[in-house]
Scaffold this active site. Structure first.
Site, PDB file in Angstrom:
ATOM      1  NE  ARG A 113      -3.907 -36.443  18.283  1.00 55.09           N
ATOM      2  CZ  ARG A 113      -4.073 -37.724  18.595  1.00 55.09           C
ATOM      3  NH1 ARG A 113      -4.313 -38.597  17.631  1.00 55.09           N
ATOM      4  NH2 ARG A 113      -3.996 -38.119  19.841  1.00 55.09           N
ATOM      5  CE  LYS A 135      -6.287 -13.978  15.123  1.00 55.92           C
ATOM      6  NZ  LYS A 135      -6.620 -12.688  15.758  1.00 55.92           N
ATOM      7  CD  GLU A 177     -13.851  -6.770  10.980  1.00 59.19           C
ATOM      8  OE1 GLU A 177     -12.675  -6.345  10.884  1.00 59.19           O
ATOM      9  OE2 GLU A 177     -14.279  -7.297  12.015  1.00 59.19           O
ATOM     10  CE  LYS A 213      -7.723 -12.145   8.366  1.00 59.99           C
ATOM     11  NZ  LYS A 213      -9.019 -12.437   8.996  1.00 59.99           N
ATOM     12  CD  GLU A 223      -3.559 -11.713  17.059  1.00 62.11           C
ATOM     13  OE1 GLU A 223      -3.833 -10.962  17.983  1.00 62.11           O
ATOM     14  OE2 GLU A 223      -4.374 -12.449  16.499  1.00 62.11           O
ATOM     15  NE  ARG A 227      -4.070 -13.242  11.833  1.00 59.95           N
ATOM     16  CZ  ARG A 227      -4.413 -14.439  11.383  1.00 59.95           C
ATOM     17  NH1 ARG A 227      -3.497 -15.356  11.166  1.00 59.95           N
ATOM     18  NH2 ARG A 227      -5.676 -14.727  11.154  1.00 59.95           N
ATOM     19  CG  ASN A 231      -6.669  -8.288  16.841  1.00 59.11           C
ATOM     20  OD1 ASN A 231      -7.594  -8.992  16.463  1.00 59.11           O
ATOM     21  ND2 ASN A 231      -5.488  -8.781  17.151  1.00 59.11           N
ATOM     22  CG  HIS A 234     -11.489  -6.490  16.225  1.00 63.02           C
ATOM     23  ND1 HIS A 234     -11.299  -5.628  15.155  1.00 63.02           N
ATOM     24  CD2 HIS A 234     -12.156  -7.552  15.723  1.00 63.02           C
ATOM     25  CE1 HIS A 234     -11.824  -6.168  14.070  1.00 63.02           C
ATOM     26  NE2 HIS A 234     -12.352  -7.322  14.389  1.00 63.02           N
ATOM     27  CG  HIS A 238     -13.909  -8.543  20.652  1.00 59.84           C
ATOM     28  ND1 HIS A 238     -12.749  -9.259  20.445  1.00 59.84           N
ATOM     29  CD2 HIS A 238     -14.625  -8.672  19.514  1.00 59.84           C
ATOM     30  CE1 HIS A 238     -12.768  -9.788  19.240  1.00 59.84           C
ATOM     31  NE2 HIS A 238     -13.897  -9.446  18.650  1.00 59.84           N
ATOM     32  CG  HIS A 251     -17.762  -8.690  14.844  1.00 60.47           C
ATOM     33  ND1 HIS A 251     -17.031  -8.777  16.012  1.00 60.47           N
ATOM     34  CD2 HIS A 251     -16.853  -8.555  13.841  1.00 60.47           C
ATOM     35  CE1 HIS A 251     -15.742  -8.704  15.731  1.00 60.47           C
ATOM     36  NE2 HIS A 251     -15.604  -8.565  14.424  1.00 60.47           N
TER      37      HIS A 251
END
Length: 339
Positions: A113, A135, A177, A213, A223, A227, A231, A234, A238, A251
Site C-alpha cells: 500500500r 503521475k 515537453e 510544472k 488534475e 493541471r 496535457n 498529448h 497519444h 513520445h
C-alpha cells in the site's frame, strides 16, 4: 539548486545539480533495502553508482521502451520485491527515463500500500517533466497510462551531467515537453527555443520547465482543472503514439505533432520552425480515423467530447471542449495523407 514542491504532507524537494547522482546517499535515505529499477537502454554505470551508495541494494533491469510499462512487468517487479523480503520501511529508486519512472512509481505506490519512492531521471524528457508531479502508471490494452495512481516521490535528483550520454534524437524528444510548457505558460522560455542556442541553455530550460510544472501541480495535484494544461498536445499525440504503424516515433515526437493542430495559425508560424530546429517531426503518415479512435479512450474524453488545451498566443492558453469527430480536420494539418 533546490526546488520545493509544496503539497502539504506530500511535499518534497527537487535537487537540480550537476554530479548529484554521485552523492545520492547524502540526499536520499539509502541506509536500508533499496530496489533500484532501471532499463537496458540506461548506462549500467548509473544504477551501479546509486547501488554503491546503498546499504542493501538490489538492481532490476527491465527492457527498454514502452513494452515494459505493462501489467506483466509490473507484476514481475512486485514478485521480486516480495521474494527479497522488502518491507514498508524500504524504498524504490528509479534510475532512467519516463518509462522507468512511471513503472517504478506505480510499483512503490502499490507494494504494501505504498513505500518510499525516489526518482533519478536520466533523460531530458523525464528531467523536465515526468519525474515530478506524482503521475505513475502502466499501459493496458494498447492504451497509455490507463492503470495507475497519483503517488508523489519523496525526492527527485536531477543531474544534467547524465544527459551527455544521450543521442541527439532523445534530447530533442525530451525538449518537446519543454516547448509544450513554454507555449502555454512562458513566452520567455519559448524565446530561448526560437532565438537562442538551445543546448548551451539546457540547465536554464530544465529549471524553467520544472518551475512551470511545479506551479501547476501545487495548484492542482489530482488534475481536476489547471493541471490539464500539462496535457497540451498529448491527446492527439497519444492517439498517434497508439498506432502500431507509428511505433518508431518517440513520445516527445508525438507530442510535437499533437501540438500543431492545437495552436492558432499565428502560433504555428513560430512553432513549426522551432520544431524543425529541434529536428522534431511536423507531419506524419497517419490515419486520422484511427488516431481519433485511439484518443477516444483518453481520460479527458467524456460523451465523445475532448477537453483540449488550445494556444492562441505564445505564453497563454484556453480550454476548449471539442467533439472528437471534428478533430479530423485538425489532424489533416499534420497528416501526410492530406485527410
Amino acid at each position: 539548486m533546490n526546488i520545493h514542491m509544496n503539497l502539504g504532507e506530500n511535499s518534497y524537494d527537487i535537487v537540480v545539480e550537476r554530479s548529484v547522482m554521485k552523492r545520492a546517499d547524502k540526499e536520499l535515505n539509502l541506509n536500508r533495502k533499496v530496489f533500484i529499477i532501471t532499463d537496458s537502454g540506461v548506462p549500467e554505470s548509473y544504477a551501479k553508482c546509486v547501488a554503491d551508495q546503498c546499504l542493501t541494494p538490489h538492481i532490476a533491469t527491465v527492457c527498454q521502451g514502452e513494452v515494459s510499462k505493462s501489467i506483466e512487468t509490473y507484476e514481475s517487479l512486485l514478485k521480486k520485491m516480495l521474494s527479497l523480503g522488502f518491507t514498508r520501511g524500504d524504498c524504490v529508486v528509479a534510475v532512467g527515463g519516463g518509462v522507468v519512472g512511471d513503472l517504478s512509481g506505480f510499483v512503490a505506490a502499490s507494494y504494501m500500500r505504498g513505500i518510499d519512492f525516489y526518482n533519478i531521471p536520466t533523460t531530458v524528457l523525464s528531467q523536465i517533466d515526468s519525474s515530478i508531479g506524482g503521475k505513475v502508471a502502466v499501459n493496458l490494452g494498447g492504451i497509455k497510462n490507463i492503470v495507475g495512481a497519483f503517488y508523489q516521490p519523496k525526492k527527485v535528483l536531477i543531474d544534467p551531467d547524465v544527459l551527455s550520454t544521450l543521442p541527439t534524437r532523445q534530447i530533442s524528444n525530451g525538449l518537446a515537453e519543454a516547448v509544450k510548457m513554454s507555449l502555454t505558460s512562458d513566452a520567455e522560455l519559448f524565446d530561448i527555443f526560437e532565438n537562442q542556442d538551445i543546448l548551451s541553455n539546457i540547465d536554464e530550460i530544465i529549471v524553467k520547465s520544472l518551475n512551470i510544472k511545479k506551479s501547476v501541480v501545487e495548484q492542482d495535484e489530482k488534475e481536476s482543472g489547471l493541471r490539464k494544461i500539462l496535457n497540451f498536445g498529448h491527446s492527439i499525440g497519444h492517439g498517434i503514439e497508439s498506432e502500431e504503424a507509428l511505433s518508431n516515433l518517440y513520445h516527445g515526437e508525438c507530442v510535437a505533432l499533437g501540438m500543431i493542430p492545437m495552436c492558432s495559425s499565428k502560433v504555428r508560424e513560430h512553432l513549426v520552425p522551432v520544431l524543425k530546429k529541434l529536428s522534431l517531426p511536423t507531419s506524419v503518415n497517419c490515419d486520422a480515423t484511427r488516431v481519433i479512435e485511439a484518443l477516444s479512450h483518453d481520460k479527458k474524453v467524456k460523451n465523445g467530447k475532448l477537453t483540449a488545451v488550445y494556444v492562441e498566443k505564445v505564453g497563454s492558453f484556453v480550454m476548449k471542449e471539442i467533439e472528437c469527430e471534428s478533430l479530423k480536420e485538425s489532424i489533416a494539418l499534420i497528416s501526410e495523407r492530406g485527410e
